[in-house]
Design a protein around this motif. Structure first.
Motif, short mmCIF file in Angstrom:
data_model
loop_
_atom_site.label_atom_id
_atom_site.label_comp_id
_atom_site.label_asym_id
_atom_site.label_seq_id
_atom_site.Cartn_x
_atom_site.Cartn_y
_atom_site.Cartn_z
N GLN A 72 47.38 43.39 47.48
CA GLN A 72 48.41 42.63 46.79
C GLN A 72 47.77 41.48 46.02
O GLN A 72 47.75 40.33 46.46
CB GLN A 72 49.46 42.13 47.78
N ARG A 73 47.24 41.81 44.84
CA ARG A 73 46.57 40.83 44.01
C ARG A 73 46.95 41.05 42.54
O ARG A 73 46.98 42.18 42.04
CB ARG A 73 45.05 40.93 44.14
N PHE A 74 47.22 39.94 41.86
CA PHE A 74 47.36 39.91 40.41
C PHE A 74 46.51 38.73 39.96
O PHE A 74 46.70 37.61 40.44
CB PHE A 74 48.83 39.72 40.00
N PHE A 75 45.57 38.97 39.04
CA PHE A 75 44.64 37.89 38.70
C PHE A 75 44.15 38.05 37.26
O PHE A 75 44.53 39.01 36.56
CB PHE A 75 43.45 37.87 39.67
N ALA A 76 43.33 37.10 36.83
CA ALA A 76 42.86 37.11 35.45
C ALA A 76 41.37 36.78 35.39
O ALA A 76 40.82 36.10 36.25
CB ALA A 76 43.64 36.11 34.61
N THR A 77 40.75 37.30 34.34
CA THR A 77 39.39 36.92 33.99
C THR A 77 39.38 36.50 32.53
O THR A 77 40.19 36.96 31.73
CB THR A 77 38.39 38.09 34.18
N ALA A 78 38.45 35.61 32.19
CA ALA A 78 38.27 35.20 30.80
C ALA A 78 37.06 35.91 30.22
O ALA A 78 36.03 36.04 30.89
CB ALA A 78 38.09 33.69 30.71
N ILE A 79 37.18 36.37 28.98
CA ILE A 79 36.05 37.02 28.32
C ILE A 79 35.04 35.97 27.90
O ILE A 79 35.38 34.98 27.23
CB ILE A 79 36.53 37.82 27.09
N ARG A 80 33.81 36.16 28.31
CA ARG A 80 32.70 35.26 27.98
C ARG A 80 31.60 36.09 27.34
O ARG A 80 30.70 36.57 28.01
CB ARG A 80 32.19 34.55 29.23
N GLY A 81 31.69 36.30 26.04
CA GLY A 81 30.72 37.14 25.35
C GLY A 81 30.84 38.58 25.80
O GLY A 81 31.89 39.20 25.62
N THR A 82 29.78 39.10 26.40
CA THR A 82 29.79 40.49 26.86
C THR A 82 29.98 40.59 28.37
O THR A 82 29.58 41.58 28.99
CB THR A 82 28.48 41.20 26.47
N THR A 83 30.61 39.58 28.96
CA THR A 83 30.98 39.65 30.37
C THR A 83 32.29 38.90 30.56
O THR A 83 32.93 38.48 29.59
CB THR A 83 29.87 39.09 31.27
N VAL A 84 32.71 38.76 31.80
CA VAL A 84 33.94 38.03 32.11
C VAL A 84 33.69 37.15 33.32
O VAL A 84 32.75 37.37 34.09
CB VAL A 84 35.13 38.98 32.41
N GLU A 85 34.56 36.15 33.51
CA GLU A 85 34.52 35.35 34.72
C GLU A 85 35.95 35.10 35.19
O GLU A 85 36.87 34.96 34.38
CB GLU A 85 33.80 34.02 34.48
N PRO A 86 36.15 35.09 36.50
CA PRO A 86 37.50 34.87 37.04
C PRO A 86 38.02 33.49 36.65
O PRO A 86 37.27 32.52 36.58
CB PRO A 86 37.30 34.97 38.55
N VAL A 87 39.33 33.42 36.39
CA VAL A 87 39.97 32.14 36.08
C VAL A 87 41.26 32.03 36.89
O VAL A 87 41.85 33.04 37.30
CB VAL A 87 40.29 32.00 34.57
N GLY A 88 41.70 30.82 37.11
CA GLY A 88 42.94 30.61 37.83
C GLY A 88 42.82 31.02 39.28
O GLY A 88 41.75 30.99 39.89
#
Length: 308
Positions: free
Chosen positions: A106-122
């Motif tokens: 039970q997860r809903f989450f977001a990542t931010a695009i950082r160039g050619t990768t992503v990092e979790p946010v929030g």
């Protein structure tokens, strides 16, 4: 000039057999293109995102999510949708095959695009299922009953699709249940608020899609409409690809594509308008073992490119 819908129809029909293979995982379940050359893939067997270059089999990176998600077991990542430089991800929110509750799913989450990768946010949001079951606008679906059953049981509950709408809201596609043979798509109106810790979730009225008795396996906005990868609620059954306008009451149109043994569970569009289907190949035999149980060096999944 041909419309996008016509181009897609012709492209899909002509793309049969144009497959690629990517290494490192079997159970591709959601994906997003990060730019014209890179894409990122979720695996429903592990809490990580894997990065690839277009057309190159070997992975080029990964983002491990266990600590961020605070999940002791696999979160069952199933859907992804990009809004601006943010990618939203959703898990199945389903019970396991024995019908036992799985809080990790039970997860809903977001990542931010950082160039050619992503990092979790929030912050991962963990109350989406409770919000779905309590929403008056969804009461007629009787999701509370479905949520008591195993994910692939008749009338069980299982999320697999996620797509962005033009206004920044999202569409959640259900693999199960499929009441009266119609798939369920639920508008999620406030995704940004949820990952900012400002629940509860707000929903629009559910949409019902005739996918030939199938549920939603993946959902992606392409041009002015959507493509839907559809498949059975359980393991047995056929897969198909549909074009849908996104308008309530308008029926999806089946596209003429030969999927063969592909089990498309991820569908994403490239900046150039091309579309790629990814197959969940976890059950395919590698020697005497299922792919997902094979040695890591032997794990892979297939991709089918659609070239308008």
């Amino acid at each position: 000039m041909k419309t996008l819908a016509a181009l897609l129809l012709g492209a899909v029909a002509g793309a049969a057999g144009a497959q690629a293979r990517y290494e490192g995982l079997c159970d591709a379940s959601a994906a997003v293109a990060l730019d014209a050359r890179h894409f990122i893939v979720a695996d429903d067997e592990h809490n990580k995102l894997t990065l690839y270059r277009r057309g190159e089999a070997r992975r080029v990176g990964e983002v491990v999510l266990d600590k961020f998600l605070k999940a002791d077991k696999e979160a069952d990542l199933e859907g992804a949708a990009q809004v601006g430089d943010r990618i939203y991800w959703i898990t199945s929110h389903a019970r396991n095959s024995a019908g036992k509750p799985r809080e990790d799913r039970q997860r809903f989450f977001a990542t931010a695009i950082r160039g050619t990768t992503v990092e979790p946010v929030g912050t991962p949001y963990t109350a989406l299922l409770a919000d779905l079951l309590a929403a008056p606008v969804l009461a007629t679906l009787k999701l509370s009953d479905a949520a008591q059953r195993a994910a692939e049981a008749q009338g069980g509950f299982n999320i697999e699709g996620l797509a962005a709408a033009p206004d920044g809201s999202l569409l959640i596609g259900l693999r199960n249940p499929i009441p009266q043979g119609l798939a369920i798509v639920i508008p999620l109106l406030n995704p940004a608020e949820l990952v900012d810790g400002k629940g509860p979730a707000r929903f629009g009225a559910a949409l019902r899609l005739d996918l030939g008795g199938r549920g939603v396996r993946s959902l992606e906005r392409v041009g002015n409409g959507y493509l839907v990868a559809a498949g059975p609620a359980a393991d047995d059954g056929t897969f198909a690809l549909f074009r849908w306008s996104g308008k309530p009451g308008e029926a999806p149109v089946a596209l003429k594509v030969e999927l063969g043994t592909l089990r498309p569970e991820a569908l994403f569009a490239w900046p150039d308008g091309q579309v790629t289907l990814l197959s969940d190949d976890g059950g395919i035999k590698v020697g005497k073992q299922a792919c997902k149980d094979a040695d890591k060096a032997k794990r892979s999944f297939r991709a089918l490119d659609v070239k308008p």
